[in-house]
Each structure stands twice: as C-alpha cells, then as structure tokens.
Design a protein around this motif. Structure first.
Motif, short mmCIF file in Angstrom:
data_model
loop_
_atom_site.label_atom_id
_atom_site.label_comp_id
_atom_site.label_asym_id
_atom_site.label_seq_id
_atom_site.Cartn_x
_atom_site.Cartn_y
_atom_site.Cartn_z
N THR A 1 0.83 -1.20 0.00
CA THR A 1 0.00 0.00 0.00
C THR A 1 0.87 1.26 0.00
O THR A 1 1.70 1.43 0.88
CB THR A 1 -0.90 0.04 1.26
N PRO A 2 0.67 2.13 -0.99
CA PRO A 2 1.49 3.34 -1.04
C PRO A 2 1.11 4.31 0.07
O PRO A 2 -0.08 4.46 0.38
CB PRO A 2 1.16 3.93 -2.41
N ARG A 3 2.11 4.94 0.68
CA ARG A 3 1.85 5.95 1.72
C ARG A 3 2.22 7.34 1.22
O ARG A 3 1.77 8.33 1.77
CB ARG A 3 2.67 5.62 2.97
N TYR B 1 -7.08 9.28 -1.29
CA TYR B 1 -6.44 7.98 -1.55
C TYR B 1 -5.53 7.58 -0.40
O TYR B 1 -4.74 6.65 -0.52
CB TYR B 1 -5.70 8.05 -2.90
N LEU B 2 -5.67 8.32 0.74
CA LEU B 2 -4.90 8.03 1.96
C LEU B 2 -3.39 8.12 1.74
O LEU B 2 -2.61 7.45 2.43
CB LEU B 2 -5.31 6.68 2.55
N ILE B 3 -3.00 8.93 0.77
CA ILE B 3 -1.58 9.20 0.52
C ILE B 3 -1.23 10.43 1.34
O ILE B 3 -1.76 11.52 1.10
CB ILE B 3 -1.33 9.45 -0.98
N HIS B 4 -0.36 10.27 2.32
CA HIS B 4 -0.11 11.34 3.29
C HIS B 4 1.36 11.67 3.50
O HIS B 4 1.71 12.65 4.14
CB HIS B 4 -0.68 10.91 4.65
N TYR B 5 2.24 10.82 2.97
CA TYR B 5 3.66 10.97 3.28
C TYR B 5 4.36 11.75 2.18
O TYR B 5 4.57 11.22 1.07
CB TYR B 5 4.28 9.58 3.46
N ASP C 1 4.05 1.24 2.30
CA ASP C 1 4.17 0.75 3.67
C ASP C 1 5.37 -0.20 3.72
O ASP C 1 5.49 -1.09 2.87
CB ASP C 1 2.89 0.01 4.06
N GLN D 1 6.47 -2.24 6.36
CA GLN D 1 6.57 -3.23 7.45
C GLN D 1 6.90 -4.64 6.96
O GLN D 1 7.60 -5.39 7.62
CB GLN D 1 5.26 -3.26 8.27
N ARG E 1 -4.65 -5.12 -5.06
CA ARG E 1 -5.09 -3.74 -4.83
C ARG E 1 -3.94 -2.85 -4.35
O ARG E 1 -3.84 -1.68 -4.74
CB ARG E 1 -6.22 -3.69 -3.81
N GLU E 2 -3.10 -3.38 -3.49
CA GLU E 2 -1.97 -2.59 -3.00
C GLU E 2 -1.06 -2.20 -4.16
O GLU E 2 -0.59 -1.06 -4.26
CB GLU E 2 -1.22 -3.37 -1.92
N LEU F 1 -2.87 0.44 -6.30
CA LEU F 1 -2.89 1.76 -5.68
C LEU F 1 -1.53 2.45 -5.88
O LEU F 1 -1.46 3.66 -6.08
CB LEU F 1 -3.20 1.65 -4.18
N ILE G 1 -11.66 3.35 -2.09
CA ILE G 1 -10.35 3.17 -1.44
C ILE G 1 -10.53 2.48 -0.08
O ILE G 1 -9.77 1.60 0.28
CB ILE G 1 -9.65 4.55 -1.26
N ARG H 1 -3.46 2.98 10.42
CA ARG H 1 -3.38 4.28 9.75
C ARG H 1 -3.93 5.38 10.64
O ARG H 1 -3.68 6.55 10.41
CB ARG H 1 -4.16 4.24 8.43
N HIS I 1 -1.85 8.87 10.55
CA HIS I 1 -2.26 10.14 9.95
C HIS I 1 -3.77 10.28 9.83
O HIS I 1 -4.27 11.35 9.52
CB HIS I 1 -1.67 10.23 8.54
N ARG J 1 4.86 -7.22 12.97
CA ARG J 1 5.08 -5.79 13.18
C ARG J 1 3.80 -4.98 12.97
O ARG J 1 3.54 -4.01 13.69
CB ARG J 1 6.17 -5.27 12.25
#
Lengths: 467, 467
Positions: free
Chosen positions: A358-360, A384-388, A414, A416, A435-436, A439, B161, B360, B387, B435
């Motif tokens: 999942t892209p951040r 799209y929950l992209i925040h970084y 992400d 992890q 989906r990840e 996205l 999303i 998230r 976030h 994690r």
C-alpha cells in the motif's frame, strides 16, 4: 467592478483547474483499481519468467516480454538501450552446518552473497568469531580473526518505524563484511540475514571486495535469522564451535543486456523528459515480485493509465525498466550517461523500488521551492490516503540523473513487510496484493500527471538544490 | 517581569508535558515492537485454540486462556461477565454443484451463512435467478422468483479506497437476502462472497430471517467469487441452469458464555472508565486471526504496554474481550447494560475490529469539541506514520455504550487486504504480520494514554454530541 470580474474569472479558473486535477486523479485511481494491468503483467513476469538476475536467461526473457507489452500500448516509441552487465552465477545449492557436538552437526540455511567467490572444493571449516557489526570487527586484534569464520550478527533494529532505516543501520556488514574480514585474515564470512522476522529464509544481496588482492577474497554467505540465533547460541555455549560451508558461485565475464524504454512524446514540450521506472533485474532466489517486479509493472502501467484516462501529456513521459540495479547499477548509469550525451532535459524522475505494498506517499530529492510546490498538491491525494510527503532519497537507478535541474522522487509504500521477502526465496507473486500494487501504480501516475501539467521551471530558477 | 516569569513557567510546563507525551509514546511503540506480547498471544489463540464461534468449545477455551493470561499481567481485577449467547452449528461440510450440461455437474465452493436453516435432507435443486443486489430482487414480479434459487451477485465496488465502504455497499444481500427472497417464495439463496479478490474461498457471515414465519425461512449460503463468476456465466448461457446445494447447519438453544474483563484501577479518578476491546468470538471457518483475534490480543497488550512503559493510569482502564459480536452482539449489549445498571461513567471506548494490518489512525464518534481536542494530539503520532483522524463509526461491540458522555473510537488499519480473509477459511495466523499487529497495539495504547492523561470533561460541557 471590472477588477472584481477579472478576480472572479481568475478564481473560477483556479477552481476549474483544481477540479479537473481532482477528476483526473479519480480517473487514474478508478482505472487502476478496476481495469489495471499491473497485476497481470506481474503474474507473467513472476510466474512465467521467474527470477531475473543480470545476465541470466530470465533477465533476457524479461527484456523481450516487457518490450512486447509496451509495444502493445501504442506508445510513440519503444526501444532497447544496450548495456554491458556483470554475470554472477550461484551454481549448486550451498551447504552449511554447525558442529554442535563432537561428531554431531546441524545443517543450516545459507545462501552465497551476490558477488562472492566460491569456497575451495572441500568447503571452508573453521572456528567462528561472532561480532555485532563492522565496527566491532575492526576493534579486534588481527590474531583473534585470522583463520576464523567471522559471523556478523547485528540484527535490524526493530523499533524503527521505517524498516529501510533499520536496513541502512546494518547493511554494511553484508556489503563490506568480507572486505573487512578478509583484510584481517579471516577464511569466510557468515552474515545474519537482513530480515526483521525470525524465519528460515537466507537473504542474499550485493557485497564488495573493494581493492583486496584475489588472495584475500574470502567466501561470504547469509544465514537465515533462525539459524543465526542458533549459531549465536552454540558459539556462546562453546567458543570453539566449528562451522562448515560450501558454495559454488562464480563471477563470469560481462554480457550484453538492455534497459527497456517506452515513451509518450510530449505535445507541448517534447524536449522536457519525465522518467518513471523500476528495475527489471532481480536476485535469483525468489521471482523478484516485490523487488522489483512491482516497480516494473507499476511504471509500465503509469503510461497506460495516463492514456486510458484521456490525459495527453505536454511533456515526454518515459518508462525506463533499468537492468542491473542489484549488482552493478549499470543500467541506471547507462541511461544517465546517454541522456547527458544527448543533452536531454530531464525535469523529473520517479522510481518504485520499495515493494508493491500500500502506497503511503513519496520522498523527494529536490530544492525547497520545488518541495513547497509539491506540498501544494498533497490535498489532491488525501482521498487515496496518501499522506507521506517528505524530503529524502529517491531510487538507486534514477540517482545518476541527479542534477540541479532534475527533481528525483521515490514511491514510499508501507515498509513493514518488505524485509520479510527482500532478496529471499519467498519474494514471490503470492506475497503481492493486487489492490496494494494497483494503488501504487495510480499514485505514481497521479504524481507524474501533476509534474507534467505544471512543470517546474519557475521553481528551479528560484532556488538551488539541497537535499 | 513577574508575569513574564509566570508565563515562562507556564510555557515551560506545556513544553515538558508535550515532551513527556512524546517520550511516553516512544516508550509504548518501542516496547510493542521489541517486547510485545500480542503476536505470541495470537499464536496461541489461532494455532492452539482455533475458531471460536459463540457457544463452541473453541470459544470456551478462548475465555479460559485470555482470563489466565490477563491474570498473569498483575492487573487490579480480572473477571468473567456471564452472557447468554446463540449457538449455531455448521454440521457436515456443505455440498453444491451447477448442472452445467444435461447429466454433467460442476462442484462449487459454498458455505452456509451463519444463522441459516439447513436444506431438506435431499438438498435443494432449482433453477437460478441472478440479481445484482436486493433492490433488483424487489423489483421482480413474485412469479419470476417463486420456486427458484436467488443468486445475489453484486460485487464489492473495487474503486472505493476504503474497502469497508465497498463492503457496506453490498452486505445487505448477505444479511437480508434470504429474508427478501423468502417473502417472494424462493427456495434458496446463494450470495457472492464479500471478497474483492477472485479466489476459491466462500465467506460466511451473519444473516436474518426477520419476522418471517418458519415456513418461509429458506437456506442461504455464500459462494466463492471464482464460482460466482462461473455460475453467472452458466446462467447467462442458459437461463434454465439448475443449481443444487445441501447444508446441515442448525440453530440450537442459547448457552452461557462470557465477556472477559481486566482492569487497572485509576489512581486519581477510579470512577472514570476507559474501555479498550475486541471480540473473542470468531466465525468457524478459519481461526479468526484477523477477525478478531488481532483486536483481542492488541487490546490485552494495551494494558501491559502501559504498565511496562511505567505509566500509572489516573483513570480505570479496562480491557473487554466481548463474546458474540459475529452473530448476536450479546456481549457488547451485556457489557453496556451492566455498566448502565452500575452507573459506571465510561468516558472513552476504543475497539479494534478491522484486522491486524498496519494502523493508519482512528475514526471517532464524538462531539466537535472532543474531536478538535483529539486533533491536537495528531502530531504526536506523526513519527509512527499514523495520519488518519476522522469522524465516523467506532465498533459494533462498544456501540451500545454510546451516550452523550462517552467518546467512541475505532482503530483504522490499512483496509486493502481485510476482505481477502474476512469470515473465510484463510483468515489464519500466517496472514498476520507481527510488526503490523504490534504497531496497532502501540497505536491503541498511545490513544488510551492520551485520553487517560487529559480526560474529556471540559469538552463534554461545551458541546453536545453529533455524529
């Protein structure tokens, strides 16, 4: 009144632009999630072709396949860029054991590090000296190391949130371990796999002998984290514990390979180039689905998504599938060298080489002025929950493009799970979620769209580059 | 000068508080990632106990196990709260096929929906009528439906999303499908699994017959997405295609079970309660690792993390492991009922029931004043890439605690993979990353710590609740 009207028109046009950006991003994301091609391409690359180490048959087939698929997209140009790459082969499976008791051995999972020499025919058997990283080794007197197998056992730091930071904190023991231990007269190196989990997979990766004479080049292998724990326990119980390993890897002569490149030529500024890419080669143990099959298919889908979403780029958008990121970076260096020779003006390059999770967001290697401009786009990504959006590194392959006039960026998914699979036999297709992956492709296409739409000229004149 | 000094002291104390909050969060996260217990507990719950449907032996063992583990933590109180729960059993494995050609059948993967009646002894065989959701069924004349098997085949919307939104968009066909089809004289219901992937797992879940007389209660089952596609194709090719299924599930008499509760009694305001919880029951097909083993062990670890981080709560912190969220919500209702009877003042309740994926953020069911206060804490979470702070729903189990003086919140992990596993046989331990699970526990503990430290009294007086 007239000014008010002009102001109104001006605000209306801003509104329209923002609206159309939001709409275009929505089209891109919807298209990727309902009609994306990245997962299908990855399935072929991983399940039909498999691993793609530079110079291997898999790498050759991957060049052919991706070129053919790009040709089907109706781009303006698709071509191969020749580049000589190193060819290292693993040979027969490695074999290793700990002599746990006199006459009793326990077999352990190892894999040769990429670029390592083979062991002598009879393997290497020696007492083990365990160190927590390079610095601890350097502090040892030479006679403590001479004739021994050095066991680097510094684990990745688990409480760092960004796992790439944890990787950066101990990757030197893998990369330079044999160089440092060889200088001190060690006969072999065993490195704890760079994996945050305890499991049975050894994780390979690149290493160097630097300027060491051939006589001091000692074989070097990674051991699974479970077996690193076991070895550490055995050595603590009995410091005279012996370890044996045998590996048959070889460095052969360089061979010709290719970067695969596709281009949509810009309608307004064809001489301004935007690059999106990943690397086509992979290590040989899994099928390289996360590293970097994901980045390859996402980058390919960026151009398709722009076309499918009815976006006609003003600037020339290139997808570049780089060869040989893992053990040489020859593809990245070649692309930058040719671009420089031709005087091509690359305004932006984006790499995906951190897995198909999942892209951040993104990290940017650019000036403050450009970064502030990019921050102005951040809200467009919120749905799209992209925040970084942070300043930082970009990607190894696009690194050689670095200049005062090129913005570099890396997709930041992400992190992890990444090192659960990195350079190991379990980096396979089933570890990627459709989906990840999709996205990620949409997130990359959206940023490329914004750089294409707005360019960066003014910002570049305002500021010099800092990182 | 004196005022300046007071101002200085005041600002210094603000600075100190913020610093100590940041330090406490760091302790909590580090502790969870290096020394967490959640993964070990989940391993036992999933691998040693397994599925935990209300009234089952697994549910009984899970009650015992979690009570024992909470007792080991040295909490101030640990107890069981009795609650009567429904007991539904699946019986023998289901069996189903499509009559693809005369005399030729293709077996397909189905599972009875929870609460469904069994089929007659000889199974149900009938022609299929496919509809895209409840509304399409309701629009059909009764004679088109009578005697048929209704096949609900509305897929989850892939371009949303938030996958829970996609779930919400078609879960009614699973929950009310048999009720609506039964009213129209259908003989059975087959529902497309609520899964965004195409795979072979049927996904169960709760359903209702509402006020239907027993004679109109028809058997209802979910079919895997791959087989839903196949069935749809077959019915399109030949609308007279027959479908057969047999299932042996039964609703038995209610049995006694328990919510498991542990408490650290508050040092300053023991009569103000904070609840953190998940649900102990699961569906019977997998081992309920994501739904909701993850929420259970994360909630347990919240109390341990606070203790281990040297935080002495001012308010009473309870972990509540609710029984029977999946098919009755009896545990959630019981807890709220007892709390009300005792006049316990619950200021905050937090539920984790969206899987053990990378967290998230949270959604909050609270007043604007409280929400603004919470937004003031957002920066503390930035180092952990948390976030998402939005108003919205919380969790089913804590829902019955809703009042003007209780803030409700739900942990919001990344949702992309959740419905790959939800209520299916592949919701197992290996699908959970250590994690990601631990980051969730730390994120919950951090929010509980902040609510405990700052309370919510003033905000509650300022505003009434809206959602």
């Amino acid at each position: 009144m007239k000014y008010l009207f002009i102001l109104f028109l001006f605000m209306f046009s801003i509104q329209l632009t923002a609206q159309s950006d939001a709409e275009n991003l929505k089209k891109i994301y919807s298209n990727s999630l309902t009609n994306g091609k990245s997962y299908e391409w990855l399935s072929h690359l991983s399940n039909q072709i498999g691993s793609r180490l530079s110079g291997s048959f898999g790498a050759e087939r991957a060049v052919e396949y991706t070129k053919e698929e790009l040709e089907k997209l109706g781009l303006d140009k698709v071509w191969l860029q020749p580049v000589m790459v190193p060819k290292w082969v693993r040979g027969l499976p490695e074999f290793a054991y700990i002599e746990t008791l006199p006459g009793k051995t326990t077999q352990v999972n190892i894999c040769a590090l990429g670029g390592s020499v083979e062991t002598p025919n009879g393997g290497v058997r020696a007492q083990v000296i365990e160190v927590q990283g390079i610095e601890e080794l350097k502090a040892l007197p030479k006679d403590k190391v001479k004739g021994k197998i050095v066991f680097f056992n510094l684990p990745m730091q688990a409480d760092l949130i960004n796992t790439f930071e944890a990787y950066g904190g101990c990757a030197d023991q893998r990369y330079s371990g044999a160089y440092e231990a060889g200088k001190l007269g060690a006969v072999g190196v065993i490195v704890r796999s760079l994996n945050l989990r305890l499991d049975d997979f050894p994780h390979t990766g690149s290493m160097t002998y630097g300027d060491l004479p051939v006589s001091q080049r000692i074989p070097s292998a990674a051991i699974s984290t479970n077996h690193a724990e076991l070895l550490s326990t055995m050595v603590a119980l009995d410091p005279s514990t012996n370890f044996f390993f045998k590996q048959n890897c070889k460095q052969l002569a360089d061979v010709e390979s290719y970067n695969v490149i596709g281009e949509i030529t810009g309608s307004e500024f064809p001489d301004e180039y935007i690059v999106v890419g990943g690397h086509l080669d992979s290590w040989d143990l899994g099928d390289g689905s996360h590293d970097d099959g994901a980045g390859v298919v996402q980058s390919m889908d960026v151009l398709r998504l722009l076309k499918e979403s009815g976006i006609q780029p003003k600037r020339s958008i290139r997808v570049v599938l780089f060869m040989n990121e893992e053990n040489g970076l020859r593809g990245g260096n070649k692309y930058a060298e040719v671009a420089k020779t031709k005087g091509e003006n690359h305004i932006f390059a984006l790499e995906s080489d951190s897995g198909g999770f999942t892209p951040r967001g993104f990290s940017f290697d650019c000036s403050d002025a450009v970064f502030n401009k990019v921050l102005g786009w951040k809200d467009l990504f919120k749905p799209y929950l992209i925040h970084y959006f942070e300043k930082g590194g970009s990607g190894a392959d696009i690194g050689p493009l670095k200049s005062d006039t090129t913005v570099l960026a890396g997709l930041r998914p992400d992190s992890q799970r990444y090192f659960d699979y990195h350079h190991a036999a379990n980096d396979t297709f089933d570890a990627v979620n459709k989906r990840e992956l999709e996205l990620g492709a949409a997130t990359m296409a959206s940023l490329v769209y914004l750089f294409d739409t707005y360019g960066i000229k003014a910002e570049m004149a305002n500021d010099t580059f800092k990182n």
